[in-house]
Design an enzyme around this catalytic site. Structure first.
Site, mmCIF file in Angstrom:
data_model
loop_
_atom_site.group_PDB
_atom_site.id
_atom_site.type_symbol
_atom_site.label_atom_id
_atom_site.label_comp_id
_atom_site.label_asym_id
_atom_site.label_seq_id
_atom_site.Cartn_x
_atom_site.Cartn_y
_atom_site.Cartn_z
ATOM 1 N N HIS A 1 -23.084 104.251 23.122
ATOM 2 C CA HIS A 1 -23.943 104.233 24.135
ATOM 3 C C HIS A 1 -25.254 104.891 23.873
ATOM 4 O O HIS A 1 -24.905 106.188 23.380
ATOM 5 C CB HIS A 1 -23.379 104.586 25.390
ATOM 6 C CG HIS A 1 -22.606 103.512 26.046
ATOM 7 N ND1 HIS A 1 -22.832 102.493 26.679
ATOM 8 C CD2 HIS A 1 -21.061 103.475 25.876
ATOM 9 C CE1 HIS A 1 -21.813 101.765 27.167
ATOM 10 N NE2 HIS A 1 -20.728 102.377 26.597
ATOM 11 N N ARG B 1 -16.917 114.307 3.770
ATOM 12 C CA ARG B 1 -17.840 114.780 2.667
ATOM 13 C C ARG B 1 -17.540 114.241 1.456
ATOM 14 O O ARG B 1 -16.044 114.127 1.271
ATOM 15 C CB ARG B 1 -17.791 116.298 2.784
ATOM 16 C CG ARG B 1 -18.360 116.839 4.138
ATOM 17 C CD ARG B 1 -18.753 118.184 3.940
ATOM 18 N NE ARG B 1 -18.991 118.912 5.341
ATOM 19 C CZ ARG B 1 -20.039 118.673 6.044
ATOM 20 N NH1 ARG B 1 -20.625 118.069 5.706
ATOM 21 N NH2 ARG B 1 -19.960 119.519 7.090
#
Length: 179
Positions: free
Chosen positions: A104, A171
């Site tokens: 949203h 990562r």
């Protein structure tokens, strides 16, 4: 906070499906018990695909979900393709993985976020990847060919081919190499 602009909710249906409901369904596709499928008319599944117990394939009224040949999807996964999902060939997706293609949009503080429009972005998982148990892949992410996503990772940005990533946010730990 005003709720004057709230939307009227509608059901997405019961998730029950028949094999001929799909846009494309290959040979030897295994659907374990408890699977729910929404908008199968926008889902293409290749040959020799396994989909584990209690997985939810939630396609959308637009965009497409595509699952390539020889892919394995574990139990209790949730794939939501409002923005589109493309899963390549020979991909392993561990149990409880979530692939989300929408969020949203933010708004004024006086308006509940849930009342805003969705921002969508396709998730692409290229051939030969392995997505670890409980990982979450967020909208707009491309995971390059032959990459590994460690268990429990949250992938928020693109992953280069043949990379190993882990963490929240995920990562790069290293590049894969030939043996």
């Amino acid at each position: 906070m005003s709720f004057e602009e709230c939307r009227i909710y509608k059901s997405h249906g019961d998730g029950k499906f028949k094999r001929d409901d799909f846009k494309k369904l290959g040979d030897n596709v295994i659907f374990e018990e408890g699977i729910l499928v929404f908008h199968p008319e926008n889902i293409e599944i290749g040959n020799n695909v396994y989909i584990g117990h209690n997985t939810i394939l939630k396609s959308y009224y637009k965009n497409k979900m595509s699952i390539g040949d020889h892919t394995w999807i574990g139990q209790c996964c949730f794939l939501h393709s409002a923005g589109g999902i493309g899963i390549g060939k020979a991909v392993g997706i561990g149990p409880m993985v979530k692939i989300l293609t929408s969020v949203h949009k933010e708004c004024e503080l006086s308006k509940p976020i849930i009342f805003n429009d969705l921002e969508t972005g396709a998730v692409i998982i290229e051939d030969g990847c392995d997505i670890g148990v409980g990982s979450i892949i967020l909208h707009g992410v491309k995971i390059g060919e032959g990459s590994i996503v460690g268990a429990g990772s949250v992938v928020t940005r693109n992953v280069a081919p043949y990379s190993v990533v882990a963490g929240n946010p995920a990562r790069i730990l290293r590049k894969r190499r030939s043996y």
